[in-house]
Scaffold this motif. Sequence first.
Motif, PDB file in Angstrom:
ATOM      1  N   VAL A 103       0.847  -1.200   0.000  1.00  9.37           N
ATOM      2  CA  VAL A 103       0.000   0.000   0.000  1.00  9.37           C
ATOM      3  C   VAL A 103       0.880   1.246   0.000  1.00  9.37           C
ATOM      4  O   VAL A 103       0.624   2.202  -0.735  1.00  9.37           O
ATOM      5  N   HIS A 104       1.939   1.245   0.801  1.00 13.68           N
ATOM      6  CA  HIS A 104       2.891   2.358   0.808  1.00 13.68           C
ATOM      7  C   HIS A 104       3.493   2.549  -0.586  1.00 13.68           C
ATOM      8  O   HIS A 104       3.576   3.676  -1.090  1.00 13.68           O
ATOM      9  N   ASP A 105       3.901   1.447  -1.206  1.00 18.03           N
ATOM     10  CA  ASP A 105       4.478   1.529  -2.556  1.00 18.03           C
ATOM     11  C   ASP A 105       3.465   2.076  -3.558  1.00 18.03           C
ATOM     12  O   ASP A 105       3.811   2.895  -4.421  1.00 18.03           O
ATOM     13  N   ASP A 106       2.204   1.636  -3.460  1.00 18.24           N
ATOM     14  CA  ASP A 106       1.158   2.125  -4.363  1.00 18.24           C
ATOM     15  C   ASP A 106       0.913   3.623  -4.154  1.00 18.24           C
ATOM     16  O   ASP A 106       0.797   4.386  -5.121  1.00 18.24           O
ATOM     17  N   ILE A 107       0.825   4.047  -2.914  1.00 19.08           N
ATOM     18  CA  ILE A 107       0.616   5.474  -2.615  1.00 19.08           C
ATOM     19  C   ILE A 107       1.789   6.299  -3.145  1.00 19.08           C
ATOM     20  O   ILE A 107       1.596   7.350  -3.763  1.00 19.08           O
ATOM     21  N   THR A 108       3.003   5.810  -2.946  1.00 26.72           N
ATOM     22  CA  THR A 108       4.180   6.536  -3.424  1.00 26.72           C
ATOM     23  C   THR A 108       4.159   6.658  -4.946  1.00 26.72           C
ATOM     24  O   THR A 108       4.416   7.734  -5.493  1.00 26.72           O
ATOM     25  N   LEU A 109       3.820   5.584  -5.643  1.00 29.68           N
ATOM     26  CA  LEU A 109       3.753   5.615  -7.103  1.00 29.68           C
ATOM     27  C   LEU A 109       2.660   6.573  -7.573  1.00 29.68           C
ATOM     28  O   LEU A 109       2.883   7.399  -8.473  1.00 29.68           O
ATOM     29  N   LEU A 110       1.472   6.499  -6.989  1.00 31.54           N
ATOM     30  CA  LEU A 110       0.382   7.394  -7.371  1.00 31.54           C
ATOM     31  C   LEU A 110       0.740   8.852  -7.079  1.00 31.54           C
ATOM     32  O   LEU A 110       0.368   9.756  -7.833  1.00 31.54           O
ATOM     33  N   ALA A 111       1.476   9.085  -6.013  1.00 36.86           N
ATOM     34  CA  ALA A 111       1.935  10.445  -5.704  1.00 36.86           C
ATOM     35  C   ALA A 111       2.968  10.914  -6.732  1.00 36.86           C
ATOM     36  O   ALA A 111       2.967  12.075  -7.134  1.00 36.86           O
ATOM     37  N   ASP A 112       3.848  10.010  -7.150  1.00 38.24           N
ATOM     38  CA  ASP A 112       4.842  10.364  -8.172  1.00 38.24           C
ATOM     39  C   ASP A 112       4.174  10.822  -9.467  1.00 38.24           C
ATOM     40  O   ASP A 112       4.717  11.659 -10.187  1.00 38.24           O
ATOM     41  N   TYR A 113       3.005  10.282  -9.761  1.00 39.65           N
ATOM     42  CA  TYR A 113       2.265  10.655 -10.970  1.00 39.65           C
ATOM     43  C   TYR A 113       1.283  11.802 -10.731  1.00 39.65           C
ATOM     44  O   TYR A 113       0.555  12.190 -11.639  1.00 39.65           O
ATOM     45  N   GLY A 114       1.235  12.334  -9.523  1.00 38.73           N
ATOM     46  CA  GLY A 114       0.368  13.470  -9.234  1.00 38.73           C
ATOM     47  C   GLY A 114      -1.097  13.110  -9.079  1.00 38.73           C
ATOM     48  O   GLY A 114      -1.966  13.974  -9.171  1.00 38.73           O
ATOM     49  N   ILE A 115      -1.376  11.845  -8.816  1.00 39.49           N
ATOM     50  CA  ILE A 115      -2.765  11.403  -8.662  1.00 39.49           C
ATOM     51  C   ILE A 115      -3.217  11.553  -7.210  1.00 39.49           C
ATOM     52  O   ILE A 115      -4.359  11.916  -6.946  1.00 39.49           O
ATOM     53  N   VAL A 116      -2.341  11.268  -6.273  1.00 40.31           N
ATOM     54  CA  VAL A 116      -2.604  11.513  -4.849  1.00 40.31           C
ATOM     55  C   VAL A 116      -1.460  12.354  -4.297  1.00 40.31           C
ATOM     56  O   VAL A 116      -0.426  12.537  -4.946  1.00 40.31           O
ATOM     57  N   PHE A 117      -1.647  12.836  -3.093  1.00 37.88           N
ATOM     58  CA  PHE A 117      -0.616  13.596  -2.400  1.00 37.88           C
ATOM     59  C   PHE A 117      -0.298  12.878  -1.095  1.00 37.88           C
ATOM     60  O   PHE A 117      -1.150  12.184  -0.543  1.00 37.88           O
ATOM     61  N   ILE A 118       0.908  13.072  -0.613  1.00 36.49           N
ATOM     62  CA  ILE A 118       1.302  12.526   0.687  1.00 36.49           C
ATOM     63  C   ILE A 118       1.534  13.712   1.609  1.00 36.49           C
ATOM     64  O   ILE A 118       2.335  14.602   1.310  1.00 36.49           O
ATOM     65  N   VAL A 119       0.805  13.723   2.706  1.00 38.54           N
ATOM     66  CA  VAL A 119       0.904  14.788   3.686  1.00 38.54           C
ATOM     67  C   VAL A 119       1.644  14.239   4.889  1.00 38.54           C
ATOM     68  O   VAL A 119       1.336  13.153   5.378  1.00 38.54           O
ATOM     69  N   GLU A 120       2.638  14.982   5.342  1.00 40.08           N
ATOM     70  CA  GLU A 120       3.383  14.564   6.531  1.00 40.08           C
ATOM     71  C   GLU A 120       2.930  15.415   7.699  1.00 40.08           C
ATOM     72  O   GLU A 120       3.079  16.632   7.688  1.00 40.08           O
ATOM     73  N   ASP A 121       2.317  14.774   8.688  1.00 32.92           N
ATOM     74  CA  ASP A 121       1.818  15.494   9.851  1.00 32.92           C
ATOM     75  C   ASP A 121       2.936  15.768  10.843  1.00 32.92           C
ATOM     76  O   ASP A 121       4.045  15.269  10.702  1.00 32.92           O
ATOM     77  N   ASP A 122       2.600  16.553  11.869  1.00 31.11           N
ATOM     78  CA  ASP A 122       3.592  16.941  12.874  1.00 31.11           C
ATOM     79  C   ASP A 122       4.270  15.747  13.524  1.00 31.11           C
ATOM     80  O   ASP A 122       5.442  15.801  13.858  1.00 31.11           O
ATOM     81  N   ASP A 123       3.515  14.654  13.699  1.00 28.33           N
ATOM     82  CA  ASP A 123       4.097  13.472  14.333  1.00 28.33           C
ATOM     83  C   ASP A 123       4.878  12.620  13.331  1.00 28.33           C
ATOM     84  O   ASP A 123       5.300  11.519  13.630  1.00 28.33           O
TER      85      ASP A 123
END
Length: 153
Positions: A103-123
């Motif tokens: 799932v992490h790999d899929d999210i990273t790939l989709l983010a690389d293509y601009g389909i999803v974004f990855i948000v890094e929270d304070d924690d």
Amino acid sequence: MIEPDDDGWPDKYSDPRDRPHPDILRITVESFDDAFEDTLAAVDAVADGNLQPAVVSFATVGDLRKILTDRRIELLQTLMDTEGAAESISALAEALDRDYKPVHDDITLLADYGIVFIVEDDDRSKRPYLPYERIRLDVELTASGSGEEPAAA
């Protein structure tokens, strides 16, 4: 005036949740020239005050199919069902009944293509973010004798 940061967005938009996003993401298969023309038309429309869908284009149907597998489409649907954001990648993996790493790999790939974004929270936890209400796949197939180059599979 706020200056753009490394990603081209002003600092006040460093979190993708703070950026303006249209309701629709349009995923297309089209040539570079067609994608370029569509981009110019969208810029003109936005300049006239008309909000346009976000667009991600692939050169061939095969390229699109490599990225939008059934599992990744299920992942996108799950994100949309949770109002575009999951608590974390781990929570998304649990909701999908899948292991964390794929799932992490899929999210990273989709983010690389601009389909999803990855948000890094304070924690420092990473949250997948999908700001669109709808995703529209736009694949046009033409006859090879039509004078246009057909989409390749």
